[in-house]
Structure formats: C-alpha cells, structure tokens
Scaffold this motif. Structure first.
Motif, mmCIF file in Angstrom:
data_model
loop_
_atom_site.group_PDB
_atom_site.id
_atom_site.type_symbol
_atom_site.label_atom_id
_atom_site.label_comp_id
_atom_site.label_asym_id
_atom_site.label_seq_id
_atom_site.Cartn_x
_atom_site.Cartn_y
_atom_site.Cartn_z
ATOM 1 N N ILE A 1 -10.598 -20.866 36.956
ATOM 2 C CA ILE A 1 -10.178 -19.615 36.320
ATOM 3 C C ILE A 1 -11.368 -18.931 35.656
ATOM 4 O O ILE A 1 -11.339 -17.721 35.398
ATOM 5 C CB ILE A 1 -9.063 -19.891 35.286
ATOM 6 N N ILE A 2 -12.435 -19.704 35.401
ATOM 7 C CA ILE A 2 -13.631 -19.115 34.787
ATOM 8 C C ILE A 2 -14.237 -18.041 35.684
ATOM 9 O O ILE A 2 -14.807 -17.060 35.201
ATOM 10 C CB ILE A 2 -14.673 -20.221 34.467
ATOM 11 N N PHE A 3 -14.096 -18.192 37.019
ATOM 12 C CA PHE A 3 -14.612 -17.172 37.929
ATOM 13 C C PHE A 3 -13.838 -15.865 37.765
ATOM 14 O O PHE A 3 -14.414 -14.773 37.857
ATOM 15 C CB PHE A 3 -14.529 -17.645 39.376
ATOM 16 N N THR A 4 -12.529 -15.991 37.525
ATOM 17 C CA THR A 4 -11.718 -14.805 37.270
ATOM 18 C C THR A 4 -12.112 -14.170 35.945
ATOM 19 O O THR A 4 -12.198 -12.940 35.831
ATOM 20 C CB THR A 4 -10.222 -15.177 37.239
ATOM 21 N N PHE A 5 -12.364 -14.994 34.944
ATOM 22 C CA PHE A 5 -12.736 -14.496 33.624
ATOM 23 C C PHE A 5 -13.999 -13.633 33.695
ATOM 24 O O PHE A 5 -14.112 -12.632 32.988
ATOM 25 C CB PHE A 5 -12.959 -15.666 32.664
ATOM 26 N N PHE A 6 -14.923 -13.995 34.581
ATOM 27 C CA PHE A 6 -16.161 -13.238 34.727
ATOM 28 C C PHE A 6 -16.084 -12.192 35.840
ATOM 29 O O PHE A 6 -17.085 -11.547 36.158
ATOM 30 C CB PHE A 6 -17.340 -14.173 34.973
ATOM 31 N N GLY A 7 -14.909 -12.020 36.438
ATOM 32 C CA GLY A 7 -14.729 -10.986 37.451
ATOM 33 C C GLY A 7 -15.394 -11.288 38.783
ATOM 34 O O GLY A 7 -15.605 -10.378 39.586
ATOM 35 N N MET A 8 -15.691 -12.555 39.046
ATOM 36 C CA MET A 8 -16.444 -12.903 40.249
ATOM 37 C C MET A 8 -15.669 -13.793 41.210
ATOM 38 O O MET A 8 -16.246 -14.368 42.127
ATOM 39 C CB MET A 8 -17.756 -13.583 39.858
ATOM 40 N N ASP A 9 -14.342 -13.900 41.013
ATOM 41 C CA ASP A 9 -13.580 -14.835 41.835
ATOM 42 C C ASP A 9 -13.563 -14.458 43.319
ATOM 43 O O ASP A 9 -13.690 -15.318 44.190
ATOM 44 C CB ASP A 9 -12.156 -14.990 41.302
#
Length: 348
Positions: free
Chosen positions: A121-129
């Motif tokens: 979910i950290i990738f989503t948090f940084f907008g890079m998922d």
C-alpha cells in the motif's frame, strides 16, 4: 513571470490526444468496433497520438519546472508544493473510486490481485502503484494516474539534481543525456516496455528542462523543418526504418516547435477556454480513465450505430468535466486546510 501560452495549448492538445485514444480504444475493448476500424483514428506506421501526447506532456513538465523555478529555487518549498498538489487530488480520486468499486463488487479486496501483500500500500501512498505494476509487481493500483504519474513523481524527486547538472553545463548535460538515451534505445537491457521506461521518458523531461531554461522560443527558419515533419508523421504513406520510440521523440519535438510559433497570436487573444482546460488538465487526467472505463461498457446495450457512439463520447466529456471540477474544488479545500494548519503550527 510571463506566462508561456503555447505551453498551455500544448498541454491541452496532449491531454486531448490521450483522452481520445482511450475513448477510441475502449470501443475496441468493449467489442463495439473491430481493431481495423478504430486503429486509423489514432495510429499509423510512424505515429501514435497517445504516445505523442505522453511525450509532449513529459517535455512540458520539464519545461514548466525549469522556467518557473528560474534562479530562485528552494528545494524544500519545491518538494512541499509539488507533491501536495500532485498527491492530494490523487488521494481523493483513489479513495472515491475505491468506494465505488467496493460498492459495486460487494467486496473491499476482490478487485486487487490476490498476491498483493499489505505492505505494498506504500506504493499507493506515494502515487506510484501503477508505475510499479508495470514492472511485474502486484500492487493496489486502480489504474489512476496510469504508469506515467509514478514516473513523473520520480522525475520530480530527481529534478533538483537534474537542475544542478543543467545549470552547471547545459551543453554537456544535453550531450550526455542524448548519449544515454540512444544507448538505452538501441541496446535496451530491461524487460519493461520501452515506452514506459523511466530513463527513456526522462529524456523527454530533460529536453523540456533545456527548453524552459535556455529559451522557450525557436528561430523562424526551424518552421520549415518542424511543420513538414509533423505533417509527414501524421499522413506518411510509408514506414520510416528507425526505432519507433525515436520516431515518437522526433515527432514530439517537431510538434512542440511547430506549436511555439503560435505564441504571438496566443498572447494577443484572451482565450479563457484554453486557460480553463490548462488549469484543470491534471484533474481531467486523473478522472478521465474512470469515466471512460465505467460508462463505455455500461452503455453497450443502448448503442445503435455511429450517432449513438457520438452521443456517448459527448456524455463522457461532460462527465469528465464535471468530476474534474469537483476534484479541483475538493483538492483546493484540502490544500487550503493543510496550508492553514502549517502556518498555525509555525506560529506556535
């Protein structure tokens, strides 16, 4: 600082290309039209309007940053302002679409790959998922921002370093970047598609930085080369025997140069629609995929010929405009609230 109006026009055109491409391609994916009928609308042997739109957008991103920062560059302020304005609208769009997906599927997880670990979910948090998912990694991506939002965020992170190298020696910066780009293009060592590779798209960003930093105008004589090149790529009857990504690069640069000659006209006119579309371009970009991918399949039972498809296109544009307006308004409220909290904490 004087506003470069042809930057606004290019931004609007590039997003129109991307939205039109997604609308047309969704007709094919929804089995409304065979590929041979929709393909001529957005692609030939030397050109693809979506890839052109993406390349122009990366060029504009680099150009806009280099031009707006000028000599007064505060790295802390740059990161804070840039990422708040990028991530707040992304979060609002993601959460809204997540609620919609959960409501329509009756589940909070069924639309994510089962192999996705919670920590991703950290990738989503940084907008890079979505960009990460292009590398074969399962994420919680909902397709918002597509792959190039993540790539753009990384380039924003690298911008202070790239800016330092550019200001140190612009000529060497250009030569070195071009050599790296060509080596990667012809000796490509990665498994990811060329058109989503960060280093390849980073070259578009670098060209834009040089455009914004050195001179955003071009010599009049260049029009005799750039305009015929653009026309050739759009209507060419034969395939150029060079790498497809290089063709996209050449076309994108020629396209930017050609549009730049409209700057004197654009400066004299009061084009409110152009300003409006340019100011809402990021929000339009975030919501357009959702609108197109939801409305097109849902409309299939009601489509009866080309006229109904035209009505569908018009309806999707209206919905895109409506949701972009709502997103801009909500984002502005959130950003203003965070700004007030930041000021109050600094005062204390």
């Amino acid at each position: 600082m004087k506003r470069i109006r042809y930057f606004d026009l290019l931004r609007c055109i590039s997003f129109c290309f991307i939205i039109f491409y997604h609308m047309i391609s969704q007709l094919y994916f929804s089995r409304l039209f065979p590929l041979d009928k929709v393909l001529p609308f957005y692609e030939n042997d030397n050109m693809n309007i979506a890839m052109l739109g993406v390349a122009v957008f990366f060029i504009l991103s680099g150009a806009g940053l280099a031009y707006s920062t000028g000599e007064n560059f505060d790295i802390r302020r740059f990161y804070k302002k840039r990422f708040i304005r990028i991530l707040i609208p992304f979060y609002i769009t993601y959460i809204s679409y997540f609620i919609y997906k959960a409501g329509t599927t009756g589940s909070f997880t069924s639309f994510f790959p089962p192999e996705t670990s919670a920590w991703k979910i950290i990738f989503t948090f940084f907008g890079m998922d979505e960009w990460i998912s292009q590398h074969g990694i399962h994420t919680f991506s909902l397709g918002i921002g597509e792959w190039f939002l993540g790539a753009l965020i990384i380039l924003y992170l690298l911008f202070p370093l790239l800016r330092f190298l550019m200001k140190k020696n612009p000529c060497l910066f250009f030569i070195g970047s071009t050599c790296i780009y060509l080596l990667l293009l012809f000796y490509y060592p990665f498994h990811t598609p060329v058109h989503v590779n960060l280093l390849i798209k980073g070259y578009d960003f670098v060209l834009g930085m040089l455009l914004g930093y050195t001179n955003h105008k071009f010599r009049p004589q260049w029009a005799f080369l750039s305009v015929p090149l653009v026309i050739f790529f759009f209507v060419s009857p034969f395939r150029l025997g060079i790498h497809y990504e290089l063709k996209v690069e050449i076309l994108a640069v020629a396209f930017c140069i050609s549009i730049s000659y409209l700057e004197p006209i654009l400066q004299k006119k009061e084009l409110k629609l152009l300003d409006l579309l340019s100011n809402y371009s990021y929000e339009i970009f975030l919501v357009h995929h959702i609108v197109i991918y939801v409305l097109t399949p849902a409309s299939i039972p009601y489509l009866r010929g080309s006229w109904s498809v035209s009505i569908l296109f018009a309806a999707e544009l209206v919905f895109i405009a409506f949701f972009a307006f709502i997103l801009k308004w909500l984002s502005g409220r959130c950003i203003a609230f965070l700004s007030r909290r930041s000021v109050n904490s600094n005062v204390k």
